[in-house]
Design a protein around this motif. Sequence first.
Motif, PDB file in Angstrom:
ATOM      1  N   PRO A  23       4.417  -7.262  -2.806  1.00  0.00           N
ATOM      2  CA  PRO A  23       5.660  -6.547  -3.121  1.00  0.00           C
ATOM      3  C   PRO A  23       5.649  -5.055  -2.779  1.00  0.00           C
ATOM      4  CG  PRO A  23       4.607  -7.435  -5.102  1.00  0.00           C
ATOM      5  CD  PRO A  23       3.625  -7.514  -4.000  1.00  0.00           C
ATOM      6  N   PHE A  24       4.814  -4.672  -1.830  1.00  0.00           N
ATOM      7  CA  PHE A  24       4.774  -3.278  -1.375  1.00  0.00           C
ATOM      8  C   PHE A  24       4.655  -3.266   0.145  1.00  0.00           C
ATOM      9  CE2 PHE A  24       4.633  -1.255  -5.414  1.00  0.00           C
ATOM     10  CZ  PHE A  24       3.942  -2.108  -6.260  1.00  0.00           C
ATOM     11  N   ALA A  25       4.866  -2.078   0.732  1.00  0.00           N
ATOM     12  CA  ALA A  25       4.853  -1.964   2.192  1.00  0.00           C
ATOM     13  C   ALA A  25       3.492  -2.329   2.776  1.00  0.00           C
ATOM     14  CB  ALA A  25       5.198  -0.515   2.573  1.00  0.00           C
ATOM     15  N   GLY A  27       0.063  -2.146   4.809  1.00  0.00           N
ATOM     16  CA  GLY A  27      -0.906  -1.067   5.009  1.00  0.00           C
ATOM     17  C   GLY A  27      -1.348  -0.376   3.738  1.00  0.00           C
ATOM     18  N   GLY A  28      -0.655  -0.655   2.612  1.00  0.00           N
ATOM     19  CA  GLY A  28      -1.027  -0.003   1.354  1.00  0.00           C
ATOM     20  C   GLY A  28      -2.119  -0.772   0.631  1.00  0.00           C
ATOM     21  N   PRO A  29      -2.512  -0.292  -0.554  1.00  0.00           N
ATOM     22  CA  PRO A  29      -3.630  -0.904  -1.271  1.00  0.00           C
ATOM     23  C   PRO A  29      -3.423  -2.379  -1.603  1.00  0.00           C
ATOM     24  CG  PRO A  29      -2.604   0.872  -2.542  1.00  0.00           C
ATOM     25  CD  PRO A  29      -2.013   0.912  -1.190  1.00  0.00           C
ATOM     26  N   THR A  30      -2.202  -2.730  -2.038  1.00  0.00           N
ATOM     27  CA  THR A  30      -1.983  -4.150  -2.385  1.00  0.00           C
ATOM     28  C   THR A  30      -2.091  -5.007  -1.137  1.00  0.00           C
ATOM     29  OG1 THR A  30      -0.478  -3.367  -4.093  1.00  0.00           O
ATOM     30  CG2 THR A  30      -0.421  -5.714  -3.615  1.00  0.00           C
ATOM     31  N   ASP A  31      -1.575  -4.476  -0.036  1.00  0.00           N
ATOM     32  CA  ASP A  31      -1.604  -5.200   1.241  1.00  0.00           C
ATOM     33  C   ASP A  31      -3.041  -5.375   1.736  1.00  0.00           C
ATOM     34  OD1 ASP A  31      -0.983  -4.799   4.588  1.00  0.00           O
ATOM     35  OD2 ASP A  31       0.164  -6.247   3.413  1.00  0.00           O
ATOM     36  N   MET A  79       0.089  -9.448  -6.908  1.00  0.00           N
ATOM     37  CA  MET A  79       0.662  -8.263  -7.561  1.00  0.00           C
ATOM     38  C   MET A  79      -0.369  -7.682  -8.519  1.00  0.00           C
ATOM     39  SD  MET A  79       2.998  -6.065  -8.084  1.00  0.00           S
ATOM     40  CE  MET A  79       4.004  -5.141  -9.245  1.00  0.00           C
ATOM     41  N   HIS A  80      -0.084  -6.449  -8.991  1.00  0.00           N
ATOM     42  CA  HIS A  80      -1.069  -5.786  -9.833  1.00  0.00           C
ATOM     43  C   HIS A  80      -0.501  -5.490 -11.215  1.00  0.00           C
ATOM     44  CE1 HIS A  80       1.301  -2.310  -9.037  1.00  0.00           C
ATOM     45  NE2 HIS A  80       0.781  -2.007  -7.878  1.00  0.00           N
ATOM     46  N   ILE A  81      -1.057  -4.511 -11.865  1.00  0.00           N
ATOM     47  CA  ILE A  81      -0.735  -4.118 -13.242  1.00  0.00           C
ATOM     48  C   ILE A  81       0.771  -3.935 -13.425  1.00  0.00           C
ATOM     49  CG2 ILE A  81      -0.990  -1.654 -12.730  1.00  0.00           C
ATOM     50  CD1 ILE A  81      -2.322  -1.296 -15.441  1.00  0.00           C
ATOM     51  N   ASN A 143       4.768   8.578  -5.209  1.00  0.00           N
ATOM     52  CA  ASN A 143       4.396   7.292  -5.806  1.00  0.00           C
ATOM     53  C   ASN A 143       5.152   6.175  -5.094  1.00  0.00           C
ATOM     54  OD1 ASN A 143       6.976   6.768  -6.987  1.00  0.00           O
ATOM     55  ND2 ASN A 143       6.442   8.012  -8.775  1.00  0.00           N
ATOM     56  N   ALA A 144       4.899   4.942  -5.532  1.00  0.00           N
ATOM     57  CA  ALA A 144       5.505   3.786  -4.840  1.00  0.00           C
ATOM     58  C   ALA A 144       6.631   3.178  -5.669  1.00  0.00           C
ATOM     59  CB  ALA A 144       4.433   2.742  -4.554  1.00  0.00           C
ATOM     60  N   GLY A 145       7.326   4.064  -6.386  1.00  0.00           N
ATOM     61  CA  GLY A 145       8.468   3.553  -7.150  1.00  0.00           C
ATOM     62  C   GLY A 145       8.099   3.324  -8.602  1.00  0.00           C
ATOM     63  N   GLY A 147       7.028   1.875 -11.860  1.00  0.00           N
ATOM     64  CA  GLY A 147       6.270   0.664 -12.200  1.00  0.00           C
ATOM     65  C   GLY A 147       5.103   0.436 -11.262  1.00  0.00           C
ATOM     66  N   SER A 148       5.036   1.218 -10.178  1.00  0.00           N
ATOM     67  CA  SER A 148       3.893   1.070  -9.269  1.00  0.00           C
ATOM     68  C   SER A 148       2.650   1.674  -9.911  1.00  0.00           C
ATOM     69  CB  SER A 148       4.198   1.794  -7.950  1.00  0.00           C
ATOM     70  OG  SER A 148       4.353   3.178  -8.195  1.00  0.00           O
ATOM     71  N   ALA A 149       1.504   1.335  -9.380  1.00  0.00           N
ATOM     72  CA  ALA A 149       0.244   1.859  -9.936  1.00  0.00           C
ATOM     73  C   ALA A 149       0.222   3.386  -9.834  1.00  0.00           C
ATOM     74  CB  ALA A 149      -0.931   1.263  -9.167  1.00  0.00           C
ATOM     75  N   SER A 150       0.697   3.877  -8.701  1.00  0.00           N
ATOM     76  CA  SER A 150       0.695   5.338  -8.495  1.00  0.00           C
ATOM     77  C   SER A 150       1.648   6.019  -9.472  1.00  0.00           C
ATOM     78  CB  SER A 150       1.089   5.646  -7.043  1.00  0.00           C
ATOM     79  OG  SER A 150       2.179   4.820  -6.653  1.00  0.00           O
ATOM     80  N   HIS A 151       2.739   5.325  -9.816  1.00  0.00           N
ATOM     81  CA  HIS A 151       3.684   5.895 -10.803  1.00  0.00           C
ATOM     82  C   HIS A 151       3.045   5.919 -12.186  1.00  0.00           C
ATOM     83  CE1 HIS A 151       6.917   4.942 -13.879  1.00  0.00           C
ATOM     84  NE2 HIS A 151       7.202   6.178 -13.512  1.00  0.00           N
ATOM     85  N   LYS A 171       8.269   3.020  -0.616  1.00  0.00           N
ATOM     86  CA  LYS A 171       8.203   1.558  -0.776  1.00  0.00           C
ATOM     87  C   LYS A 171       6.763   1.056  -0.906  1.00  0.00           C
ATOM     88  CE  LYS A 171      12.556  -0.104   1.165  1.00  0.00           C
ATOM     89  NZ  LYS A 171      13.087  -0.140  -0.236  1.00  0.00           N
ATOM     90  N   GLY A 172       5.862   1.993  -0.884  1.00  0.00           N
ATOM     91  CA  GLY A 172       4.447   1.664  -1.076  1.00  0.00           C
ATOM     92  C   GLY A 172       3.657   2.941  -0.831  1.00  0.00           C
ATOM     93  N   THR A 173       2.368   2.926  -1.142  1.00  0.00           N
ATOM     94  CA  THR A 173       1.633   4.181  -0.931  1.00  0.00           C
ATOM     95  C   THR A 173       1.105   4.299   0.499  1.00  0.00           C
ATOM     96  OG1 THR A 173      -0.264   3.126  -2.015  1.00  0.00           O
ATOM     97  CG2 THR A 173       1.027   4.703  -3.307  1.00  0.00           C
ATOM     98  N   ALA A 174       1.391   3.311   1.341  1.00  0.00           N
ATOM     99  CA  ALA A 174       1.089   3.517   2.775  1.00  0.00           C
ATOM    100  C   ALA A 174       2.061   4.547   3.356  1.00  0.00           C
ATOM    101  CB  ALA A 174       1.167   2.189   3.527  1.00  0.00           C
ATOM    102  N   ASP A 190      -3.710   7.517  -6.070  1.00  0.00           N
ATOM    103  CA  ASP A 190      -3.606   6.260  -5.317  1.00  0.00           C
ATOM    104  C   ASP A 190      -4.939   5.533  -5.307  1.00  0.00           C
ATOM    105  OD1 ASP A 190      -2.750   5.272  -1.910  1.00  0.00           O
ATOM    106  OD2 ASP A 190      -2.409   4.282  -3.835  1.00  0.00           O
ATOM    107  N   GLN A 191      -4.874   4.257  -5.049  1.00  0.00           N
ATOM    108  CA  GLN A 191      -6.040   3.388  -5.164  1.00  0.00           C
ATOM    109  C   GLN A 191      -7.046   3.589  -4.032  1.00  0.00           C
ATOM    110  OE1 GLN A 191      -4.645  -0.769  -6.421  1.00  0.00           O
ATOM    111  NE2 GLN A 191      -2.726   0.295  -6.080  1.00  0.00           N
ATOM    112  N   THR A 192      -8.313   3.420  -4.342  1.00  0.00           N
ATOM    113  CA  THR A 192      -9.366   3.662  -3.348  1.00  0.00           C
ATOM    114  C   THR A 192      -9.210   2.742  -2.131  1.00  0.00           C
ATOM    115  OG1 THR A 192     -10.771   2.069  -4.520  1.00  0.00           O
ATOM    116  CG2 THR A 192     -11.088   4.420  -5.038  1.00  0.00           C
TER     117      THR A 192
END
Length: 311
Positions: A23-25, A27-31, A79-81, A143-145, A147-151, A171-174, A190-192
């Motif tokens: 659910p994120f762009a 290239g980002g951490p979830t991806d 998905m994450h937290i 941040n990525a919106g 509810g995102s981890a970065s938010h 739309k993501g941290t990428a 942002d995530q490692t």
Amino acid sequence: AVLAPTQAMAQGYPTRPVTMIVPFAAGGPTDVVARSLAEAMRKSLGQTVVVENVGGAGGTIGTARVAKAPNDGYTVLLMHIGFSTAPALYRKLSYDQAHDFQPVGLTVDVPMTLIARENFPAANIKEFLTYVKANAGKLSMANAGIGSASHLCGLMFMSTIGSEFQTIPYKGTAPAMNDLLGKQVDFMCDQTTNTTGQIKAGKVKAYAVTSKTRVPSLPDLPTLDESGLKDFSVGIWHGLWAPKGTSPEIVAKLQASLQAGLDDPAFKQRMTELGAIVLNDKATPAALDTLVKSETAKWGAVIKKAGVYAD
Ligand code: MLT
């Protein structure tokens, strides 16, 4: 023996590629987690796992997509937290978090890093904290919106230091990282899995990690706890879900493939390089369900107290 319809359907499952919604762009951490896990699961599933990025609204648009997908085992959610914070942040959520999903298992836990544009005027975490407090009104945090981890990390950071920053959602941290590299935004949490490469390449300034202990792949970064922000620790757990009603036989096949994926040496190596902790012993529906319930309650209380809502 006459097979029940669900058993018959599961018999040959999977007979075609499985779609993993991120659910994120791209290239980002979830991806990064999803594409590594998809490759690791392909081997045991015997079918490709196709990653599809559906970004927006802090991950709730992609999450809703899976809530409404057929429960035939061919659409899953990584998905994450944010899965546990969305019900408190989004009062008009288009899915029922407690009833629309079938947990498959936990996957990885990812520490976060506090990073800034490469020319940010602070040489270490101490100078960074002094500077951001003194210049809060002039600084922007990506941040990525909501509810995102970065938010969520940003919320905790701002309330811990008692400062407010302008926050820029992506739309993501990428895409957020692209603007940070372009010096269009000042800093972010942002995530490692997304920041390790840029930190090691010296393309961003890194000040601290948000984990309780230092991250082995980033040994020089102090924790925020040791930097004076007592008890500040955020780890981003990620889970795998299927739509509610997916047959037990198919869930069992997905869970077995998830377990094999987490145990895959290439997957573990990649995650370790990126600072992520593989949750091999928690790749079960019960482990994920228990964590979601406790996190939803915990973050729900934090969010209601902060009065932060997305809609
Ligand atoms: C991403 O994959 O872009 C991140 O998960 C965004 C976030 O949650 O901060």
